[in-house]
Every structure is written in C-alpha cells, then in structure tokens.
Design a protein around this motif. Structure first.
Motif, PDB file in Angstrom:
ATOM      1  N   GLU A  60       0.851  -1.192   0.000  1.00 59.24           N
ATOM      2  CA  GLU A  60       0.000   0.000   0.000  1.00 59.24           C
ATOM      3  C   GLU A  60       0.885   1.240   0.000  1.00 59.24           C
ATOM      4  O   GLU A  60       1.333   1.689   1.058  1.00 59.24           O
ATOM      5  CB  GLU A  60      -0.902  -0.002   1.238  1.00 59.24           C
ATOM      6  N   ASP A  61       1.131   1.796  -1.174  1.00 58.80           N
ATOM      7  CA  ASP A  61       2.088   2.904  -1.253  1.00 58.80           C
ATOM      8  C   ASP A  61       1.497   4.242  -0.811  1.00 58.80           C
ATOM      9  O   ASP A  61       2.162   5.259  -0.872  1.00 58.80           O
ATOM     10  CB  ASP A  61       2.727   2.990  -2.637  1.00 58.80           C
ATOM     11  N   LYS A  62       0.270   4.240  -0.316  1.00 63.14           N
ATOM     12  CA  LYS A  62      -0.356   5.468   0.197  1.00 63.14           C
ATOM     13  C   LYS A  62      -0.406   5.472   1.726  1.00 63.14           C
ATOM     14  O   LYS A  62      -1.226   6.150   2.328  1.00 63.14           O
ATOM     15  CB  LYS A  62      -1.784   5.611  -0.362  1.00 63.14           C
ATOM     16  N   SER A  63       0.465   4.719   2.376  1.00 60.82           N
ATOM     17  CA  SER A  63       0.495   4.645   3.834  1.00 60.82           C
ATOM     18  C   SER A  63       1.507   5.650   4.381  1.00 60.82           C
ATOM     19  O   SER A  63       2.720   5.425   4.298  1.00 60.82           O
ATOM     20  CB  SER A  63       0.884   3.229   4.291  1.00 60.82           C
ATOM     21  N   PRO A  64       1.034   6.771   4.956  1.00 61.22           N
ATOM     22  CA  PRO A  64       1.989   7.754   5.488  1.00 61.22           C
ATOM     23  C   PRO A  64       2.828   7.181   6.632  1.00 61.22           C
ATOM     24  O   PRO A  64       3.997   7.548   6.782  1.00 61.22           O
ATOM     25  CB  PRO A  64       1.104   8.910   5.957  1.00 61.22           C
ATOM     26  N   GLU A  65       2.249   6.262   7.410  1.00 60.82           N
ATOM     27  CA  GLU A  65       3.006   5.657   8.513  1.00 60.82           C
ATOM     28  C   GLU A  65       4.182   4.846   7.978  1.00 60.82           C
ATOM     29  O   GLU A  65       5.287   4.913   8.523  1.00 60.82           O
ATOM     30  CB  GLU A  65       2.103   4.760   9.376  1.00 60.82           C
ATOM     31  N   ALA A  66       3.939   4.077   6.915  1.00 57.64           N
ATOM     32  CA  ALA A  66       5.017   3.255   6.342  1.00 57.64           C
ATOM     33  C   ALA A  66       6.127   4.132   5.790  1.00 57.64           C
ATOM     34  O   ALA A  66       7.314   3.872   6.035  1.00 57.64           O
ATOM     35  CB  ALA A  66       4.450   2.345   5.253  1.00 57.64           C
ATOM     36  N   TRP A  67       5.757   5.182   5.059  1.00 61.47           N
ATOM     37  CA  TRP A  67       6.774   6.076   4.503  1.00 61.47           C
ATOM     38  C   TRP A  67       7.545   6.778   5.614  1.00 61.47           C
ATOM     39  O   TRP A  67       8.764   6.947   5.528  1.00 61.47           O
ATOM     40  CB  TRP A  67       6.136   7.096   3.562  1.00 61.47           C
ATOM     41  N   SER A  68       6.834   7.189   6.653  1.00 64.30           N
ATOM     42  CA  SER A  68       7.501   7.870   7.766  1.00 64.30           C
ATOM     43  C   SER A  68       8.438   6.911   8.509  1.00 64.30           C
ATOM     44  O   SER A  68       9.567   7.277   8.853  1.00 64.30           O
ATOM     45  CB  SER A  68       6.455   8.450   8.721  1.00 64.30           C
ATOM     46  N   ASN A  69       7.986   5.679   8.737  1.00 59.49           N
ATOM     47  CA  ASN A  69       8.863   4.680   9.378  1.00 59.49           C
ATOM     48  C   ASN A  69      10.107   4.437   8.524  1.00 59.49           C
ATOM     49  O   ASN A  69      11.216   4.322   9.057  1.00 59.49           O
ATOM     50  CB  ASN A  69       8.115   3.358   9.591  1.00 59.49           C
ATOM     51  N   LEU A  70       9.910   4.372   7.218  1.00 60.70           N
ATOM     52  CA  LEU A  70      11.057   4.194   6.317  1.00 60.70           C
ATOM     53  C   LEU A  70      12.024   5.365   6.480  1.00 60.70           C
ATOM     54  O   LEU A  70      13.236   5.168   6.578  1.00 60.70           O
ATOM     55  CB  LEU A  70      10.585   4.063   4.869  1.00 60.70           C
ATOM     56  N   GLN A  85      13.178  12.121   1.123  1.00 62.38           N
ATOM     57  CA  GLN A  85      12.259  11.687   0.059  1.00 62.38           C
ATOM     58  C   GLN A  85      11.127  10.853   0.644  1.00 62.38           C
ATOM     59  O   GLN A  85       9.966  10.988   0.241  1.00 62.38           O
ATOM     60  CB  GLN A  85      13.009  10.899  -1.012  1.00 62.38           C
ATOM     61  N   ALA A  86      11.446   9.990   1.610  1.00 64.53           N
ATOM     62  CA  ALA A  86      10.416   9.163   2.247  1.00 64.53           C
ATOM     63  C   ALA A  86       9.422  10.037   3.019  1.00 64.53           C
ATOM     64  O   ALA A  86       8.207   9.811   2.955  1.00 64.53           O
ATOM     65  CB  ALA A  86      11.058   8.122   3.171  1.00 64.53           C
ATOM     66  N   TYR A  87       9.925  11.046   3.748  1.00 66.16           N
ATOM     67  CA  TYR A  87       9.013  11.945   4.466  1.00 66.16           C
ATOM     68  C   TYR A  87       8.128  12.712   3.494  1.00 66.16           C
ATOM     69  O   TYR A  87       6.930  12.906   3.758  1.00 66.16           O
ATOM     70  CB  TYR A  87       9.784  12.914   5.363  1.00 66.16           C
ATOM     71  N   ASP A  88       8.696  13.133   2.375  1.00 64.70           N
ATOM     72  CA  ASP A  88       7.886  13.826   1.374  1.00 64.70           C
ATOM     73  C   ASP A  88       6.804  12.906   0.814  1.00 64.70           C
ATOM     74  O   ASP A  88       5.669  13.346   0.589  1.00 64.70           O
ATOM     75  CB  ASP A  88       8.760  14.394   0.254  1.00 64.70           C
ATOM     76  N   ARG A  89       7.126  11.652   0.633  1.00 67.51           N
ATOM     77  CA  ARG A  89       6.107  10.684   0.172  1.00 67.51           C
ATOM     78  C   ARG A  89       5.026  10.520   1.237  1.00 67.51           C
ATOM     79  O   ARG A  89       3.836  10.454   0.911  1.00 67.51           O
ATOM     80  CB  ARG A  89       6.753   9.332  -0.151  1.00 67.51           C
ATOM     81  N   ASP A  94      -0.526  12.115   3.149  1.00 62.42           N
ATOM     82  CA  ASP A  94      -1.334  12.803   4.165  1.00 62.42           C
ATOM     83  C   ASP A  94      -0.552  14.023   4.654  1.00 62.42           C
ATOM     84  O   ASP A  94       0.310  13.906   5.525  1.00 62.42           O
ATOM     85  CB  ASP A  94      -1.647  11.865   5.327  1.00 62.42           C
ATOM     86  N   SER A  95      -0.881  15.176   4.108  1.00 62.46           N
ATOM     87  CA  SER A  95      -0.139  16.398   4.451  1.00 62.46           C
ATOM     88  C   SER A  95      -0.405  16.863   5.884  1.00 62.46           C
ATOM     89  O   SER A  95       0.289  17.740   6.380  1.00 62.46           O
ATOM     90  CB  SER A  95      -0.483  17.516   3.471  1.00 62.46           C
ATOM     91  N   SER A  96      -1.379  16.264   6.553  1.00 61.31           N
ATOM     92  CA  SER A  96      -1.665  16.646   7.937  1.00 61.31           C
ATOM     93  C   SER A  96      -1.022  15.684   8.944  1.00 61.31           C
ATOM     94  O   SER A  96      -1.350  15.713  10.126  1.00 61.31           O
ATOM     95  CB  SER A  96      -3.182  16.714   8.170  1.00 61.31           C
ATOM     96  N   TYR A  97      -0.100  14.855   8.482  1.00 61.14           N
ATOM     97  CA  TYR A  97       0.572  13.882   9.355  1.00 61.14           C
ATOM     98  C   TYR A  97       1.726  14.585  10.076  1.00 61.14           C
ATOM     99  O   TYR A  97       2.844  14.685   9.562  1.00 61.14           O
ATOM    100  CB  TYR A  97       1.050  12.691   8.520  1.00 61.14           C
ATOM    101  N   ALA A  98       1.433  15.073  11.268  1.00 60.03           N
ATOM    102  CA  ALA A  98       2.374  15.913  12.021  1.00 60.03           C
ATOM    103  C   ALA A  98       3.705  15.215  12.295  1.00 60.03           C
ATOM    104  O   ALA A  98       4.764  15.850  12.240  1.00 60.03           O
ATOM    105  CB  ALA A  98       1.737  16.366  13.336  1.00 60.03           C
ATOM    106  N   MET A  99       3.668  13.920  12.574  1.00 56.83           N
ATOM    107  CA  MET A  99       4.918  13.229  12.903  1.00 56.83           C
ATOM    108  C   MET A  99       5.861  13.150  11.695  1.00 56.83           C
ATOM    109  O   MET A  99       7.073  13.161  11.866  1.00 56.83           O
ATOM    110  CB  MET A  99       4.634  11.834  13.474  1.00 56.83           C
ATOM    111  N   ALA A 100       5.309  13.093  10.489  1.00 58.87           N
ATOM    112  CA  ALA A 100       6.176  13.117   9.308  1.00 58.87           C
ATOM    113  C   ALA A 100       6.854  14.481   9.185  1.00 58.87           C
ATOM    114  O   ALA A 100       8.035  14.568   8.847  1.00 58.87           O
ATOM    115  CB  ALA A 100       5.384  12.787   8.051  1.00 58.87           C
ATOM    116  N   TRP A 101       6.095  15.552   9.480  1.00 59.18           N
ATOM    117  CA  TRP A 101       6.697  16.894   9.469  1.00 59.18           C
ATOM    118  C   TRP A 101       7.800  16.997  10.515  1.00 59.18           C
ATOM    119  O   TRP A 101       8.874  17.550  10.249  1.00 59.18           O
ATOM    120  CB  TRP A 101       5.637  17.967   9.717  1.00 59.18           C
ATOM    121  N   LEU A 102       7.537  16.457  11.712  1.00 53.34           N
ATOM    122  CA  LEU A 102       8.552  16.507  12.779  1.00 53.34           C
ATOM    123  C   LEU A 102       9.794  15.712  12.388  1.00 53.34           C
ATOM    124  O   LEU A 102      10.920  16.187  12.550  1.00 53.34           O
ATOM    125  CB  LEU A 102       7.971  15.977  14.097  1.00 53.34           C
ATOM    126  N   ASN A 103       9.596  14.507  11.878  1.00 55.59           N
ATOM    127  CA  ASN A 103      10.746  13.687  11.479  1.00 55.59           C
ATOM    128  C   ASN A 103      11.541  14.349  10.360  1.00 55.59           C
ATOM    129  O   ASN A 103      12.772  14.302  10.349  1.00 55.59           O
ATOM    130  CB  ASN A 103      10.273  12.291  11.066  1.00 55.59           C
TER     131      ASN A 103
END
Length: 180
Positions: A60-70, A85-89, A94-103
């Motif tokens: 599932e390439d639309k999983s923000p959690e998976a991309w952020s974990n990567l 690049q993974a955080y940008d994906r 999900d542009s509202s995924y705060a933890m991806a922004w923090l990471n």
C-alpha cells in the motif's frame, strides 16, 4: 490488539513477538507491518524496520506511517536524502501527518538545513500542538539559528509539556509516615 497494548505499555520485546505472530497468520496486513516497523525502530533494529516499512509500502504505497517509518530507519542509518524523500512521500499521502513533518524537521536539523527545518517544525506544531517533542526540536533549531532567547523559552515550554504529560504515581500513606 494485545500487541498494541504491549506497545503502549512500552513492552517492545513482547509487542514485537505478538505482531510477528500476527504477521504469520496474515502476512499482508499493512497495519501489522507498520507496527512491526515502529517497534523495530524503538528497539534500534533499523535494517529490520526498513524491511518491514518497504513491505508495507509495496502492499500500500499510500500509507503515510510506512513512509515515515522508512524515513526514520533511513535517517538512523545516515541516509538522510533518501529519508527526506520518504518523508515527502508520507506527506504526499497525508499532508496533515504531524509526525512526518517533525521527522523531516529532525532530519533537516541533522543536515544543518536550519531554515527548512524550522518551517517543517512549524508545520508540525500547527497540526499538533500537544507534542512536547515538536517544541523540543524547535528549540534545538532556534539554538542553531543563533536565537538563544527564543530557543530557551520554547525549550522550557517543551519541558513543562513533558512534565504535564508524564504519569504521576501517588502512593497511599502508610501508618509509619507522618502526615504533612
């Protein structure tokens, strides 16, 4: 559910075993792969975390959690540009995924790209003002930007938030204790 309860209780080894058993039963469950990746990150098993994140993304390439974990696993193994690049994906999913922004902010901080890091941190804070980690990271960035007064103010606020969110233990008074 047991794996999540163990994870919430910070019992990472037991949680890891529980999710591994779940994965044996249902090998293509993205949420289980994401949880295993997150646990491997907590256990500092970054190669395994990357492997589980990539498996989740393949399903599932639309999983923000998976991309952020990567991204976290890649950052931990000094592959910062790939991590960004993974955080940008993750943020494309999900542009509202705060933890991806923090990471992303933390990775930009490591790369000494302080202005970009501050922007990412501010975005994380807009999306979730309840996480002391965001303020703490912002204080580190402000310190690097030679803004010590702001950095100290934000740092103190992050400490206050951390203390307020920490569980407190109040024991019952024993007969041998004097009353206050």
């Amino acid at each position: 559910f047991e794996g999540l309860h163990l994870l919430e209780a910070n019992n990472f080894q037991a949680s890891e075993m529980q999710f591994a058993r779940s994965l044996e039963l249902i090998p293509d469950r993205v949420s289980t792969l994401n949880n295993l990746s997150a646990i491997k990150i907590k256990l500092k098993k970054f190669a395994e975390a990357e492997e589980f994140a990539r498996k989740a993304i393949a399903l599932e390439d639309k999983s923000p959690e998976a991309w952020s974990n990567l991204g976290i696993a890649l950052t931990a193994t000094e592959r910062h540009e790939e991590a960004l690049q993974a955080y940008d994906r993750a943020l494309n999913c999900d542009s509202s995924y705060a933890m991806a922004w923090l990471n992303k902010a933390m990775t930009l901080l490591e790369l000494k790209r302080y202005d970009e890091a501050l922007l990412a941190c501010d975005q994380a804070q807009k999306l979730d003002s309840s996480k002391y980690e965001i303020l703490y990271t912002k204080s580190l960035i402000l310190k690097e930007l030679k803004r010590p007064d702001e950095a100290q103010k934000i740092y103190r606020k992050s400490l206050d938030m951390k203390v307020a969110s920490s569980p407190a233990f109040i024991a019952e008074r024993r007969a041998t204790q004097k009353a206050d």
